[in-house]
Design a protein around this motif. Sequence first.
Motif, PDB file in Angstrom:
ATOM      1  N   ASP A  11      31.131  43.614  25.782  1.00 25.80           N
ATOM      2  CA  ASP A  11      32.143  43.733  24.089  1.00 25.80           C
ATOM      3  C   ASP A  11      31.055  43.895  22.396  1.00 25.80           C
ATOM      4  N   ASP A  12      32.336  44.323  21.557  1.00 24.32           N
ATOM      5  CA  ASP A  12      31.098  44.640  20.619  1.00 24.32           C
ATOM      6  C   ASP A  12      31.219  43.891  19.559  1.00 24.32           C
ATOM      7  N   GLY A  13      31.695  42.846  19.822  1.00 20.52           N
ATOM      8  CA  GLY A  13      31.407  41.681  18.257  1.00 20.52           C
ATOM      9  C   GLY A  13      32.449  41.367  18.154  1.00 20.52           C
ATOM     10  N   THR A  14      33.758  42.342  18.500  1.00 21.99           N
ATOM     11  CA  THR A  14      34.883  42.057  17.928  1.00 21.99           C
ATOM     12  C   THR A  14      36.267  42.062  18.997  1.00 21.99           C
ATOM     13  N   ALA A  15      36.091  42.434  19.843  1.00 19.58           N
ATOM     14  CA  ALA A  15      36.318  43.272  21.062  1.00 19.58           C
ATOM     15  C   ALA A  15      35.863  43.467  22.477  1.00 19.58           C
ATOM     16  N   ALA A  16      36.861  42.691  23.101  1.00 16.06           N
ATOM     17  CA  ALA A  16      36.179  43.317  24.595  1.00 16.06           C
ATOM     18  C   ALA A  16      37.358  43.233  25.298  1.00 16.06           C
ATOM     19  N   VAL A  17      36.471  44.400  26.705  1.00 16.89           N
ATOM     20  CA  VAL A  17      36.831  45.314  27.838  1.00 16.89           C
ATOM     21  C   VAL A  17      36.506  45.106  28.764  1.00 16.89           C
ATOM     22  N   ALA A  18      37.233  44.551  30.047  1.00 17.23           N
ATOM     23  CA  ALA A  18      36.570  44.711  31.503  1.00 17.23           C
ATOM     24  C   ALA A  18      37.389  45.647  32.185  1.00 17.23           C
ATOM     25  N   THR A  19      36.388  45.686  33.459  1.00 17.85           N
ATOM     26  CA  THR A  19      36.755  46.293  34.789  1.00 17.85           C
ATOM     27  C   THR A  19      36.751  45.574  35.788  1.00 17.85           C
ATOM     28  N   ALA A  20      37.354  45.758  36.192  1.00 21.68           N
ATOM     29  CA  ALA A  20      37.340  45.099  38.193  1.00 21.68           C
ATOM     30  C   ALA A  20      38.490  45.977  38.740  1.00 21.68           C
ATOM     31  N   THR A  21      37.378  46.385  39.870  1.00 25.73           N
ATOM     32  CA  THR A  21      38.547  47.096  40.971  1.00 25.73           C
ATOM     33  C   THR A  21      37.397  47.133  42.130  1.00 25.73           C
ATOM     34  N   ASP A  22      38.007  47.994  43.708  1.00 22.91           N
ATOM     35  CA  ASP A  22      37.053  47.250  44.184  1.00 22.91           C
ATOM     36  C   ASP A  22      36.991  45.882  44.449  1.00 22.91           C
ATOM     37  N   LEU A  23      37.750  44.855  44.864  1.00 25.25           N
ATOM     38  CA  LEU A  23      37.280  43.912  45.472  1.00 25.25           C
ATOM     39  C   LEU A  23      38.624  43.279  46.309  1.00 25.25           C
ATOM     40  N   GLY A  24      38.341  41.974  47.167  1.00 27.07           N
ATOM     41  CA  GLY A  24      39.184  42.455  48.610  1.00 27.07           C
ATOM     42  C   GLY A  24      39.636  40.670  48.066  1.00 27.07           C
ATOM     43  N   ARG A  25      38.864  39.990  46.902  1.00 26.52           N
ATOM     44  CA  ARG A  25      39.296  38.993  46.312  1.00 26.52           C
ATOM     45  C   ARG A  25      39.176  38.985  44.564  1.00 26.52           C
ATOM     46  N   ALA A  26      39.397  37.857  43.773  1.00 25.11           N
ATOM     47  CA  ALA A  26      39.563  37.944  42.748  1.00 25.11           C
ATOM     48  C   ALA A  26      39.335  36.697  42.549  1.00 25.11           C
ATOM     49  N   ASP A  27      38.478  35.499  43.138  1.00 25.24           N
ATOM     50  CA  ASP A  27      37.463  34.830  42.930  1.00 25.24           C
ATOM     51  C   ASP A  27      36.796  34.139  41.364  1.00 25.24           C
ATOM     52  N   GLY A  28      37.107  33.792  40.303  1.00 21.31           N
ATOM     53  CA  GLY A  28      36.550  33.356  39.211  1.00 21.31           C
ATOM     54  C   GLY A  28      36.685  34.848  38.362  1.00 21.31           C
ATOM     55  N   LEU A  29      37.218  35.283  38.749  1.00 20.24           N
ATOM     56  CA  LEU A  29      37.502  37.282  37.781  1.00 20.24           C
ATOM     57  C   LEU A  29      38.209  36.683  36.569  1.00 20.24           C
ATOM     58  N   ALA A  30      38.905  35.353  36.455  1.00 20.29           N
ATOM     59  CA  ALA A  30      39.545  35.110  34.886  1.00 20.29           C
ATOM     60  C   ALA A  30      38.788  35.048  34.077  1.00 20.29           C
TER      61      ALA A  30
END
Length: 260
Positions: free
Chosen positions: A130-149
């Motif tokens: 986060d830079d205060g005005t925008a945000a980027v996320a990365t999520a790879t190498d995961l067998g499940r996506a629990d809680g990611l959202a």
Amino acid sequence: MKFQTLCSGSKGNCAVLTGGGATVLIDLGMSVPALEKALGERNIKPEKIDAVFITHEHTDHISGLDAFSKKYGKKVFVHEKGFLETAKKLYWTNHRLTSFGDGSFAFKGLTVSSFRCPHDSAYCCGYRFDDGTAAVATATDLGRADGLASFVKGCGLVLLESNHDPEMLRKGDYPYMLKKRVGGGSGHLSNEQAADAAVEMAKQGVRRILLGHLSENNNTPETAFHAVVQQLEKNGFTEGVDVIVDVVGQWKPSEVYNVE
């Protein structure tokens, strides 16, 4: 904030992000000459990279790190639970490694947060910047996506794993144990799992999703794209209007995404 994948897949992963007065790499699973060429096309000098953030110690995420550290001597961040196994695989990088724990921390003008990804490594994490005005996320190498959202809520862009089509994996020529690993809860996210995760992300305000880390043996860009778009549309989200979905590849850098 700007974001670009330089490579994404089982043969190597690396992305570059600029924002908050910093230019950082997420993983470094490519050779230094290939990295220098890709950065040069963006007019980014490798000397200007401020840090490298490592998701986990598997070779396709750190293969170029030691050579880069030897040549450029940049700070490298790794979660404290993956620190030892990462250090074991490196030499020149070891005295550059900086560990961090759960929660957020500041780096230059960025706020950096991590998310534990279920994966068969010492410790694998996704990142949010986060830079205060925008945000980027990365999520790879995961067998499940629990809680990611919840982790990516409000992000302008998310790099999301969409590794394999389950039927292609089942019918493919991988050994049984490898099929079990890839498709298991500590392996890699399938297209269907990515599609469900994309719906939940859209509900949390994410408006651009990059599908990455695709298997060259058990997936195609078209298969991944259509699986995600169909699930989004079933849940009332129109691709290109409510959510933009792109697929990034192994051998060619993505476009440069401006994230606001």
